[in-house]
Design an enzyme around this catalytic site. Structure first.
Site, short mmCIF file in Angstrom:
data_model
loop_
_atom_site.label_atom_id
_atom_site.label_comp_id
_atom_site.label_asym_id
_atom_site.label_seq_id
_atom_site.Cartn_x
_atom_site.Cartn_y
_atom_site.Cartn_z
N GLY A 154 4.30 1.49 -10.76
CA GLY A 154 3.40 2.83 -11.21
C GLY A 154 2.94 3.32 -12.84
O GLY A 154 2.83 4.81 -12.49
N GLY A 173 0.71 -2.79 -5.85
CA GLY A 173 1.16 -2.00 -5.44
C GLY A 173 -0.35 -1.41 -5.41
O GLY A 173 -1.22 -1.03 -5.42
N GLY A 174 -0.86 0.21 -6.28
CA GLY A 174 -1.70 0.92 -6.88
C GLY A 174 -3.18 -0.07 -6.86
O GLY A 174 -4.15 0.77 -6.55
N TRP A 186 1.39 -1.22 0.08
CA TRP A 186 0.10 -0.09 0.16
C TRP A 186 1.14 1.18 -0.05
O TRP A 186 0.12 1.87 -0.19
CB TRP A 186 -0.84 0.35 1.22
CG TRP A 186 -2.03 -0.95 0.86
CD1 TRP A 186 -2.16 -2.01 0.17
CD2 TRP A 186 -3.06 -1.29 2.31
NE1 TRP A 186 -3.39 -2.64 -0.26
CE2 TRP A 186 -4.17 -2.06 1.05
CE3 TRP A 186 -3.59 -0.51 3.20
CZ2 TRP A 186 -5.04 -2.68 1.71
CZ3 TRP A 186 -3.92 -0.91 3.67
CH2 TRP A 186 -5.34 -2.43 3.11
N GLU A 240 10.56 -6.86 -9.63
CA GLU A 240 9.92 -5.83 -9.75
C GLU A 240 10.48 -4.85 -10.48
O GLU A 240 11.40 -3.84 -10.28
CB GLU A 240 9.52 -5.19 -8.72
CG GLU A 240 8.75 -5.40 -8.13
CD GLU A 240 7.46 -4.82 -7.03
OE1 GLU A 240 6.71 -4.67 -6.42
OE2 GLU A 240 8.45 -3.28 -6.93
P1 13P Z 1 2.41 -1.10 -8.93
O1 13P Z 1 1.73 -2.07 -8.95
O2 13P Z 1 2.18 1.07 -8.85
O3 13P Z 1 3.12 -0.65 -10.44
O4 13P Z 1 2.98 -0.72 -7.39
C1 13P Z 1 4.13 -2.44 -7.52
C2 13P Z 1 5.01 -2.10 -6.55
O5 13P Z 1 5.79 -1.24 -6.52
C3 13P Z 1 5.06 -2.78 -5.55
O6 13P Z 1 5.45 -3.32 -4.67
#
Ligand code: 13P
Length: 255
Positions: free
Chosen positions: A175, A236-237, A11, A169
């Site tokens: 993001g 993430g998002g 989060w 990642e």
């Molecule tokens: P997003 O899913 O927002 O691209 O972020 C990925 C993330 O950094 C999870 O740790």
């Protein structure tokens, strides 16, 4: 060996205690039928860890911290230790996230010390690695990821390593809405598993879960999660909405 899928939601710096507990309760209801088929965790900010852990008591959703300090206690203003995370109700700690590396100067050596602290607190690490866009474009992806994996895991035994979770990642996919293709991700995941085999042997390498993270959404989750070496997602998002996160969890093989 069939690895149990593991989907975790990071989060980041989002959600108050009130908001976090409300989402946690909603998520709990949405995934309660999946008990044991897929592992699930959410990582709220430190302030909400305890309340979220209470809201998820006796559920199939675990709690993770997003970081911790390598020391147990001391004069480290603004920091939180692994035993504190454990007491707050965590089972996992995310370490070495690219935002920590880029914005807060974290290094592989630093992550390595934090992994020790996490294990000493009887918690489990989710260790993040990934290349930047410039590194990918320079053809250095596997070299960069290899150095990160080796640096973060250096000195840990096979016995310790079998409970580790890794997360690939790619920084350019975080993001941005730009997901790595399933082929790009699978290539790096298979490479990481090769590094694990070199360090700990085939049995442990086959047991360790490697999550993919970077713009994972309900629409692309199934394609990514069906790759042979992608064992889950670090989201993430899309983890900030219980329904979206639950849809990603349900896209995992075995869910
Ligand atoms: P997003 O899913 O927002 O691209 O972020 C990925 C993330 O950094 C999870 O740790």
């Amino acid at each position: 060996m069939a690895r149990r899928s593991f989907v975790a939601g990071n989060w980041k710096m989002h959600k108050t205690v009130g908001e976090a507990t409300a989402i946690a309760r909603e998520l709990r209801g949405l995934v309660s039928q999946l008990r044991d088929r897929v592992e699930i965790a959410i990582a709220p900010p430190f302030t909400a860890l305890h309340a979220v852990a209470k809201a998820l008591e006796d559920s199939n959703v675990a709690v993770a911290a997003q970081n911790c300090h390598a020391e147990v206690q001391g004069a480290f203003t603004g920091e939180v230790s692994a035993p504190m995370c454990a007491e707050a109700g965590c089972r996992y700690v995310i370490l070495g996230h690219s935002e920590r590396r880029q914005l807060f100067g974290e290094t592989d050596v630093g992550v390595n010390s934090k992994v020790k602290a996490v294990l000493a607190a009887k918690l489990l690490p989710i260790i993040c690695v990934g290349e930047t866009l410039a590194e990918r474009e320079a053809g250095k992806t596997l070299e960069i990821v290899s150095a990160q994996v080796r640096g973060c895991l250096n000195g840990f035994s096979a016995e310790q390593g079998k409970s580790f979770v890794l997360a690939y990642e790619p920084v350019w996919a975080i993001g941005t809405g730009k997901t790595a293709t399933s082929k790009q991700a699978q290539e790096v995941h298979a490479h990481i598993r090769g590094l694990l085999t070199a360090q700990w042997g085939e049995g442990v390498a086959q047991a360790v879960r490697i999550q993919y993270g970077g713009s994972v959404k309900p629409e692309n989750a199934q394609e990514l999660l069906s790759q042979p070496d992608i064992d889950g997602a670090l989201v993430g998002g899309a983890s900030l909405k219980a329904a979206d996160f639950a849809a990603i969890v349900k896209a995992a093989p075995g869910a």
